[in-house]
Write a protein that holds these residues in place. Structure first.
Motif, PDB file in Angstrom:
ATOM      1  N   HIS A  29      72.869  13.008  91.226  1.00 19.90           N
ATOM      2  CA  HIS A  29      73.916  12.543  90.330  1.00 19.90           C
ATOM      3  C   HIS A  29      73.283  11.595  89.304  1.00 19.90           C
ATOM      4  N   TYR A  30      72.431  10.701  89.811  1.00 21.87           N
ATOM      5  CA  TYR A  30      71.709   9.749  88.957  1.00 21.87           C
ATOM      6  C   TYR A  30      70.783  10.504  87.990  1.00 21.87           C
ATOM      7  N   SER A  31      70.058  11.487  88.530  1.00 22.73           N
ATOM      8  CA  SER A  31      69.109  12.248  87.698  1.00 22.73           C
ATOM      9  C   SER A  31      69.830  12.954  86.553  1.00 22.73           C
ATOM     10  N   ARG A  32      70.972  13.586  86.893  1.00 19.94           N
ATOM     11  CA  ARG A  32      71.713  14.323  85.866  1.00 19.94           C
ATOM     12  C   ARG A  32      72.275  13.362  84.824  1.00 19.94           C
ATOM     13  N   ALA A  33      72.758  12.199  85.293  1.00 16.90           N
ATOM     14  CA  ALA A  33      73.335  11.217  84.369  1.00 16.90           C
ATOM     15  C   ALA A  33      72.265  10.722  83.401  1.00 16.90           C
ATOM     16  N   PHE A  34      71.053  10.475  83.913  1.00 15.11           N
ATOM     17  CA  PHE A  34      69.960  10.019  83.031  1.00 15.11           C
ATOM     18  C   PHE A  34      69.662  11.090  81.984  1.00 15.11           C
ATOM     19  N   SER A  35      69.527  12.312  82.460  1.00 12.81           N
ATOM     20  CA  SER A  35      69.206  13.430  81.579  1.00 12.81           C
ATOM     21  C   SER A  35      70.274  13.605  80.488  1.00 12.81           C
ATOM     22  N   ASN A  36      71.543  13.396  80.846  1.00 11.97           N
ATOM     23  CA  ASN A  36      72.650  13.531  79.879  1.00 11.97           C
ATOM     24  C   ASN A  36      72.638  12.461  78.804  1.00 11.97           C
TER      25      ASN A  36
ATOM     26  N   PRO B  53      68.320   5.303  70.771  1.00 13.45           N
ATOM     27  CA  PRO B  53      67.803   4.257  71.655  1.00 13.45           C
ATOM     28  C   PRO B  53      68.703   4.097  72.889  1.00 13.45           C
ATOM     29  N   LEU B  54      68.068   4.118  74.046  1.00 12.96           N
ATOM     30  CA  LEU B  54      68.816   4.072  75.308  1.00 12.96           C
ATOM     31  C   LEU B  54      68.200   2.986  76.191  1.00 12.96           C
ATOM     32  N   THR B  55      68.996   1.987  76.545  1.00 13.25           N
ATOM     33  CA  THR B  55      68.490   0.887  77.370  1.00 13.25           C
ATOM     34  C   THR B  55      68.658   1.225  78.847  1.00 13.25           C
ATOM     35  N   VAL B  56      67.570   1.119  79.581  1.00  9.05           N
ATOM     36  CA  VAL B  56      67.596   1.500  81.007  1.00  9.05           C
ATOM     37  C   VAL B  56      66.800   0.495  81.851  1.00  9.05           C
TER      38      VAL B  56
END
Ligand SMILES: O=C1O[C@H]([C@@H](O)CO)C(O)=C1O
Length: 445
Positions: free
Chosen positions: A214-221, A141-144
């Protein structure tokens, strides 16, 4: 290009009877996201196949469950452009589908992106979302506040209606990864018993900048497998490195994978592999690598790119690594995003990185809790590493889910255990060279 013309839908797979999901909710909604052009898909196809290419450009509208607005805006009073407020009675085809909710409940949103081109970001004003599932697999579970979704991907998120119930809230969809020329797609989260016609008092959520990778990669990670999910085999049997390039072939703009631009043969692969019809497709085996000295930071030299329809034959039950390697496109200083989608399997996303992949990057692979997915994006000038087990008899497409890119050749074909496929449906044999066999016989075993 049929998906661009509207040939898509979503399927919901329920858990098996007697099985429980690792989360609970009181109600659910389905959001199918897409993008829309005013030019017909056929005209777009002709444009893409012309010399020189006429690119499809950015979509006119983003659609949520097939609905969107053009030349008017639901949120006009918050924008400083001259576009007018949409006049809605509620039953027009372009009227948004409203999400009606009750206060203090938890809802599941099943989100899928079927866009032809656009990478999207979805947000619900004032509400957090908890990502719980990606491409049909449970995740930690990831809160965004918002979520990136690429064409071919799907997610489930949970949200709780814990905000002021006398207000309504925007649900927004925004373009990322290409410079946006398309207004946000919008609909409304409507709290009971507030009237739908009361528009949210504040502007729709602002998405991260389109080029904030940077944001996209962080989300994907942050998308990781839920504890207890199947783990990848520790080692691979074969590694296929696929260089993604945009090329000119005889003056036509194409995409090529290790210098081969895919052209689908008129005889479906399953029948032609099974019945060994040698003329049905290219018998040259496509390469597992590309030249060591290829410069991914510059446009392709185009010296040996060509058309092809060859197949990567995988040994049954072996573990295959695929490294997607992005590069500069034909325009200097530009590299596109490509969401790659695999048929017939889920793969583990072991990692991604910037620049050219080297064997040393393997040390950074996540073998502990990589997510199982069927679509993974390769970021500009970067690489993405995938691992799967070739355990599903058949011939399977692996391709960029951007419809014009696939049309321009951006895909490969994997096949494994075709001899184990029990009965090939007649419909899959009824064209090309297998058609003759099909018409002469009733049984194919
Ligand atoms: O495949 C593509 O073609 C165009 C451009 O490179 C050629 O006009 C573009 O933006 C793509 O993503």
């Amino acid at each position: 290009m049929q998906r661009s013309a509207g040939l898509y839908g979503s399927l919901i797979v329920e858990v098996a009877e007697g099985e429980k999901e690792p989360f609970q909710y009181d109600g659910e909604f389905n959001l199918l996201l897409s993008d829309w052009w005013h030019k017909s898909a056929h005209e777009q196809e002709v444009d893409l196949s012309s010399q020189p290419i006429r690119w499809v450009g950015e979509p006119q509208t983003l659609l949520i469950n097939g609905r969107g607005q053009y030349n008017c805006s639901l949120a006009a009073r918050f924008s400083n452009s001259s576009v007018s407020l949409c006049k809605l009675r509620g039953n027009e085809q372009f009227a948004p589908q409203i999400l009606h909710v009750h206060p203090n409940k938890t809802y599941r949103l099943r989100i899928a992106s079927s866009t032809s081109l656009a990478s999207l970001n979805l947000a619900i004003g004032n509400h957090k979302m908890v990502v719980v599932e990606a491409d049909g697999n449970y995740v930690q579970p990831l809160t965004v506040d918002n979520l990136d979704i690429y064409s071919g991907e799907s997610y489930s998120v949970l949200f709780t209606t814990d905000q002021e119930p006398s207000k309504n809230y925007w649900i927004s969809v925004s373009v990322r990864g290409r410079e946006p020329r398309t207004p946000q797609g919008l609909t409304i989260l409507n709290y009971y018993p507030t009237t739908v016609s009361r528009l949210p008092p504040s502007p729709p959520p602002v998405a991260p900048r389109w080029d904030d990778y940077h944001y996209s990669r962080a989300f994907s990670n942050k998308i990781l497998a839920l504890e207890g999910s199947p783990k990848p085999p520790a080692k691979h049997d074969r590694r296929i490195i696929l260089l993604n390039t945009q090329n000119l072939i005889d003056g036509y703009t194409k995409w090529a994978i290790n210098n081969i631009s895919l052209v689908l043969p008129s005889t479906p692969y399953l029948g032609s592999i099974r019945y060994n019809i040698s003329k049905a497709f290219d018998r040259n085996i496509p390469p597992d690598h590309f030249g060591h000295d290829y410069d991914i930071m510059n446009p392709a030299p185009n010296n040996n790119s060509m058309y092809g329809s060859g197949v990567y034959m995988l040994n049954f039950n072996t573990t295959v690594d695929v490294i997607l390697q992005n590069a500069n496109m034909l325009k200097p200083n530009n590299s596109d995003i490509h969401p790659w989608h695999l048929h017939g399997h889920d793969f583990w996303v072991l990692g991604h990185g910037e620049g050219k992949f080297t064997e040393k990057d393997e040390e950074k692979f996540n073998l502990k809790n990589p997510p199982l997915r069927n679509t993974a994006v390769v970021f500009p000038y970067g690489w993405t590493a995938l691992r799967f087990v070739a355990d599903n008899p058949g011939a399977w497409a692996f391709h960029c889910h951007i419809e014009p890119h696939l049309h321009m050749g951006m895909g490969v074909v994997f096949a494994e255990g075709v001899e184990q496929v029990k009965k090939i449906p007649n419909q899959a044999l009824a064209c090309g060279l297998t058609k003759k066999m099909f018409m002469m016989k009733d049984e194919h075993n």
